[in-house]
Motif scaffolding. Structure first.
Motif, short mmCIF file in Angstrom:
data_model
loop_
_atom_site.label_atom_id
_atom_site.label_comp_id
_atom_site.label_asym_id
_atom_site.label_seq_id
_atom_site.Cartn_x
_atom_site.Cartn_y
_atom_site.Cartn_z
N MET A 1 1.08 -0.90 0.10
CA MET A 1 -0.03 -0.32 0.10
C MET A 1 0.73 1.01 0.17
N LYS A 2 0.32 2.20 -0.71
CA LYS A 2 0.94 3.46 -1.05
C LYS A 2 0.56 4.50 -1.76
N ILE A 3 0.97 5.54 -1.55
CA ILE A 3 0.44 7.57 -2.16
C ILE A 3 1.19 6.85 -3.45
N GLU A 4 0.29 7.31 -4.14
CA GLU A 4 0.54 7.77 -6.20
C GLU A 4 0.90 8.76 -6.37
N ARG A 5 0.26 9.73 -5.90
CA ARG A 5 0.78 11.36 -5.98
C ARG A 5 -0.60 11.77 -5.30
N ILE A 6 0.06 13.67 -5.21
CA ILE A 6 -1.64 13.79 -4.52
C ILE A 6 -2.14 14.94 -5.73
N HIS A 7 -3.45 13.97 -5.51
CA HIS A 7 -4.40 14.49 -6.50
C HIS A 7 -4.68 15.43 -6.64
N HIS A 8 -4.86 16.73 -5.29
CA HIS A 8 -5.30 17.33 -5.17
C HIS A 8 -4.74 18.67 -4.26
N VAL A 9 -5.15 20.17 -3.88
CA VAL A 9 -4.33 20.28 -3.27
C VAL A 9 -5.46 21.51 -3.49
N ALA A 10 -6.50 21.99 -2.36
CA ALA A 10 -7.65 22.71 -1.61
C ALA A 10 -7.18 24.19 -1.15
N TYR A 11 -7.71 25.24 -1.60
CA TYR A 11 -6.98 26.47 -0.73
C TYR A 11 -8.38 27.57 -0.94
N ARG A 12 -9.08 27.50 0.22
CA ARG A 12 -9.81 29.22 0.08
C ARG A 12 -9.55 29.82 -0.93
N CYS A 13 -10.77 30.66 -1.04
CA CYS A 13 -10.19 32.26 -2.18
C CYS A 13 -11.45 32.69 -1.90
N LYS A 14 -11.07 34.22 -2.08
CA LYS A 14 -12.20 34.80 -1.82
C LYS A 14 -13.10 35.81 -2.66
N ASP A 15 -13.09 35.16 -4.31
CA ASP A 15 -13.97 35.24 -5.79
C ASP A 15 -13.68 33.95 -6.66
N ALA A 16 -13.86 33.23 -7.08
CA ALA A 16 -13.40 31.80 -7.61
C ALA A 16 -12.97 32.34 -9.54
N LYS A 17 -13.56 33.36 -9.90
CA LYS A 17 -14.18 33.84 -10.82
C LYS A 17 -12.68 34.51 -11.22
N PHE A 65 -11.96 26.64 -3.32
CA PHE A 65 -13.40 26.42 -2.64
C PHE A 65 -13.56 28.52 -2.59
N GLU A 66 -14.64 28.24 -3.40
CA GLU A 66 -15.17 29.89 -2.38
C GLU A 66 -16.44 29.66 -1.74
N LEU A 67 -16.78 30.53 -0.91
CA LEU A 67 -17.89 29.86 0.22
C LEU A 67 -17.82 31.42 0.84
N PRO A 68 -19.42 31.64 -0.09
CA PRO A 68 -19.98 33.17 0.35
C PRO A 68 -20.58 33.16 1.60
N THR A 69 -20.22 32.58 2.26
CA THR A 69 -21.99 32.35 3.55
C THR A 69 -20.56 32.31 5.03
N LYS A 70 -19.67 31.68 4.24
CA LYS A 70 -18.59 32.02 6.23
C LYS A 70 -18.04 33.49 6.17
N PRO A 71 -17.03 33.38 7.14
CA PRO A 71 -17.10 34.79 7.91
C PRO A 71 -15.64 35.00 6.69
N GLU A 72 -15.16 36.44 6.39
CA GLU A 72 -14.21 36.17 5.76
C GLU A 72 -12.67 35.50 5.72
N MET A 73 -12.43 35.25 5.03
CA MET A 73 -10.50 34.11 5.10
C MET A 73 -10.19 34.88 6.06
N GLY A 74 -9.39 34.51 6.82
CA GLY A 74 -8.28 35.08 7.83
C GLY A 74 -6.76 33.79 7.94
N ARG A 75 -6.09 34.37 8.57
CA ARG A 75 -4.47 33.54 8.97
C ARG A 75 -4.39 33.24 10.11
N ASP A 76 -4.10 32.00 10.38
CA ASP A 76 -2.76 31.88 11.78
C ASP A 76 -2.27 32.72 12.04
N PRO A 77 -3.13 33.57 13.01
CA PRO A 77 -2.17 34.77 13.80
C PRO A 77 0.20 34.31 14.80
#
Length: 181
Positions: A1-17, A65-77
């Motif tokens: 059993m072994k991972i083949e590769r990363i399928h995708h990495v996902a981050y949040r965005c403010k505006d998908a377009k 991911f654009e998440l219009p109902t969630k609070p604005e994105m932030g960073r780990d302070p």
């Protein structure tokens, strides 16, 4: 059993377009897929989202991911802004410089070229505030990686005991490569 590769990495965005257009223009990534739903498939939570996928080359996929109902994105302070980043490899230093010039001509502030000995990098931010790195190999990369491979476990062990930078690879940023075989 072994991972083949990363399928995708996902981050949040403010505006998908805006994100799709920016990555297409600035980093020449193709827009390959969009998924939008009103419920999250894994949790069944009622929450509309737009999930976009970009071709980052060689079967590497960058998603947002654009998440219009969630609070604005932030960073780990508690995490410095330079730590979390997405790094992409480019062919060589000439291409790295071409990207730097292209980004700057399009109003993007670019830091670097930074010489990390094994590779050279430029850094900048996407419109979502994610730090991006473009890196190219150093001509001596193969020999340096061989040398680094020989000391990686000793470095990790010492770090785990002391939480101080081990001296095993001081040559790396000093470019003292004369002893590399």
């Amino acid at each position: 059993m072994k991972i083949e590769r990363i399928h995708h990495v996902a981050y949040r965005c403010k505006d998908a377009k805006e994100t799709v257009e920016w990555y297409g223009k600035m980093l020449k990534m193709d827009f390959i897929l969009a998924i939008a739903e009103n419920h999250v498939p894994s949790t069944h939570e009622p929450d509309p989202y737009m999930h976009v996928f970009l071709d980052a080359g060689n079967e590497n996929v960058l998603a947002f991911f654009e998440l219009p109902t969630k609070p604005e994105m932030g960073r780990d302070p508690n995490t410095p802004i330079w730590v979390q980043h997405i790094a992409f490899k480019v062919k060589d230093r000439m291409e790295l410089i071409e990207f730097k010039e292209h980004l700057e001509a399009n109003g993007v502030d670019v830091l670097g070229v930074t010489d990390h000995s094994i590779f050279h990098s430029i850094y900048f931010f996407d419109p979502n505030g994610h730090r991006i790195e473009l890196a190219c190999p150093d001509p001596e990369e193969e020999a340096m990686l061989k040398r680094m491979n020989e000391i990686k476990w000793d470095m990790l062990h010492e770090w785990s005991q002391t939480k101080r930078a081990p001296k095993h690879a001081e040559w790396l940023h000093k470019k003292e490569l004369s002893s590399i075989e």
